[in-house]
Design an enzyme around this catalytic site. Sequence first.
Site, mmCIF file in Angstrom:
data_model
loop_
_atom_site.group_PDB
_atom_site.id
_atom_site.type_symbol
_atom_site.label_atom_id
_atom_site.label_comp_id
_atom_site.label_asym_id
_atom_site.label_seq_id
_atom_site.Cartn_x
_atom_site.Cartn_y
_atom_site.Cartn_z
ATOM 1 N N ASP A 101 50.046 127.215 57.162
ATOM 2 C CA ASP A 101 50.821 128.242 57.987
ATOM 3 C C ASP A 101 50.570 129.825 57.753
ATOM 4 O O ASP A 101 51.041 130.926 58.823
ATOM 5 C CB ASP A 101 52.369 127.682 57.897
ATOM 6 C CG ASP A 101 52.091 129.037 56.441
ATOM 7 O OD1 ASP A 101 51.700 128.721 55.202
ATOM 8 O OD2 ASP A 101 52.534 129.987 55.916
ATOM 9 N N ASP B 12 53.782 126.485 50.646
ATOM 10 C CA ASP B 12 54.395 127.505 50.875
ATOM 11 C C ASP B 12 54.627 128.199 52.563
ATOM 12 O O ASP B 12 53.604 128.119 53.012
ATOM 13 C CB ASP B 12 53.379 129.356 50.202
ATOM 14 C CG ASP B 12 54.267 129.548 48.515
ATOM 15 O OD1 ASP B 12 55.068 129.132 47.720
ATOM 16 O OD2 ASP B 12 53.401 129.579 48.372
ATOM 17 N N SER C 137 48.704 129.286 45.388
ATOM 18 C CA SER C 137 49.741 129.752 43.949
ATOM 19 C C SER C 137 49.599 129.180 42.754
ATOM 20 O O SER C 137 49.220 128.231 42.867
ATOM 21 C CB SER C 137 50.739 129.545 45.010
ATOM 22 O OG SER C 137 52.191 129.586 44.242
ATOM 23 N N ASP D 276 48.647 122.985 52.226
ATOM 24 C CA ASP D 276 49.489 124.249 51.950
ATOM 25 C C ASP D 276 51.242 123.642 51.013
ATOM 26 O O ASP D 276 51.986 122.623 51.471
ATOM 27 C CB ASP D 276 49.353 125.334 53.011
ATOM 28 C CG ASP D 276 50.052 126.223 52.278
ATOM 29 O OD1 ASP D 276 49.546 126.834 51.250
ATOM 30 O OD2 ASP D 276 50.710 127.131 52.949
ATOM 31 N N ARG E 31 47.157 136.635 45.085
ATOM 32 C CA ARG E 31 48.216 137.599 44.668
ATOM 33 C C ARG E 31 47.842 138.785 44.318
ATOM 34 O O ARG E 31 48.279 139.779 45.309
ATOM 35 C CB ARG E 31 49.170 137.610 43.035
ATOM 36 C CG ARG E 31 50.442 137.724 42.879
ATOM 37 C CD ARG E 31 50.333 137.585 41.857
ATOM 38 N NE ARG E 31 51.058 135.994 41.176
ATOM 39 C CZ ARG E 31 51.162 135.745 40.285
ATOM 40 N NH1 ARG E 31 51.091 135.834 38.916
ATOM 41 N NH2 ARG E 31 51.254 133.884 40.293
ATOM 42 N N ASN F 4 52.288 129.801 40.981
ATOM 43 C CA ASN F 4 53.741 129.071 40.928
ATOM 44 C C ASN F 4 53.787 127.554 41.812
ATOM 45 O O ASN F 4 54.810 127.269 41.129
ATOM 46 C CB ASN F 4 54.270 129.616 41.595
ATOM 47 C CG ASN F 4 54.242 131.159 40.413
ATOM 48 O OD1 ASN F 4 54.886 131.503 39.265
ATOM 49 N ND2 ASN F 4 53.816 132.377 40.803
ATOM 50 N N GLY G 172 48.944 133.030 52.246
ATOM 51 C CA GLY G 172 47.460 131.716 51.900
ATOM 52 C C GLY G 172 46.323 133.244 51.585
ATOM 53 O O GLY G 172 45.948 132.456 50.631
HETATM 54 C C1 BG6 Z 1 50.244 131.528 48.652
HETATM 55 C C2 BG6 Z 1 51.155 132.238 49.734
HETATM 56 O O1 BG6 Z 1 50.365 130.275 48.862
HETATM 57 O O2 BG6 Z 1 50.064 131.762 47.638
HETATM 58 C C3 BG6 Z 1 50.312 133.437 49.647
HETATM 59 O O3 BG6 Z 1 51.126 132.231 51.471
HETATM 60 C C4 BG6 Z 1 50.830 134.197 47.941
HETATM 61 O O4 BG6 Z 1 51.812 134.746 50.083
HETATM 62 C C5 BG6 Z 1 49.538 132.602 47.217
HETATM 63 O O5 BG6 Z 1 50.361 135.363 47.799
HETATM 64 C C6 BG6 Z 1 49.209 133.080 45.480
HETATM 65 O O6 BG6 Z 1 50.795 133.191 45.180
HETATM 66 P P1 BG6 Z 1 51.726 133.769 43.654
HETATM 67 O O7 BG6 Z 1 52.634 133.063 43.008
HETATM 68 O O8 BG6 Z 1 50.076 133.001 42.276
HETATM 69 O O9 BG6 Z 1 51.657 134.506 43.069
HETATM 70 MG MG MG Z 2 50.940 128.589 53.388
#
Ligand code: BG6
Ligand code: MG
Length: 222
Positions: free
Chosen positions: A174, A15, A120, A13, A53, A122, A50
């Site tokens: 995590d 984040d 994510s 993972d 959004r 991002n 995890g």
């Molecule tokens: C996960 C995070 O990796 O990505 C979450 O643990 C987050 O907290 C999710 O909401 C989505 O991320 P993003 O950057 O697409 O908003």
């Molecule tokens: Mg994580």
Amino acid sequence: MIANNVIKACIFDLDGVIVDTAHYHFLAWKRLANELGIDLTIEDNERLKGVSRLDSLEIILNLRGISLPTEEKERLANKKNSWFVDYVLRMSPDEIFPGVKQLIHELKKQNIKIGLASSSKNAKTVIHLLQIENEFDAIVDGTMIRYSKPDPEIFILAASKLGVEPQHCLVFEDAEAGVEAALAAGMKCVGIGSANQLGKADIVISKTGEFNIATLQQLSTV
Ligand code: BG6
Ligand code: MG
């Protein structure tokens, strides 16, 4: 013949496992929640880890039983994301957690394949800023999946991109939702954080950099 439980791939993972962007997610969600008159605690935040959004926003709104039209939810989620991206764009490669790069290199020396499985959207920006995008044999991010963790989809897809069967994969997570997803995918899981939160994982360590090849070998024999 290869034993059923030998680890041939490690799937990370992002984040909270490779870098402390989990904290940036928390700061951005807390700011949005405050604007909505909601106090988002660290405990509440565990449930957002995890999770996608929009699902995270839904969890926050549910804290106060708020329901909003889809367009408004999208506007709020975009707002949170722009704050998150502001934090991320200020990051430098030395923000990667201590020992993570070395761990990846050690695993590669053992012929272990390396995957990334982050919910994510991002994720690619973050690994580019950390200058580690070339470390991965396969990457799955939030743009490539239909269902967010705890659904196992993301890990099944990562394993198939790596060409390794789920039973030979070890996930580093995590988030409680992430541990559940890894186990539901039929993989072993290292929880990164507290045993209270992540007790379902095969082992829990407090930091990713603490993991070593001896632990990998132990997990390959149980
Ligand atoms: C996960 C995070 O990796 O990505 C979450 O643990 C987050 O907290 C999710 O909401 C989505 O991320 P993003 O950057 O697409 O908003
Ligand atoms: Mg994580």
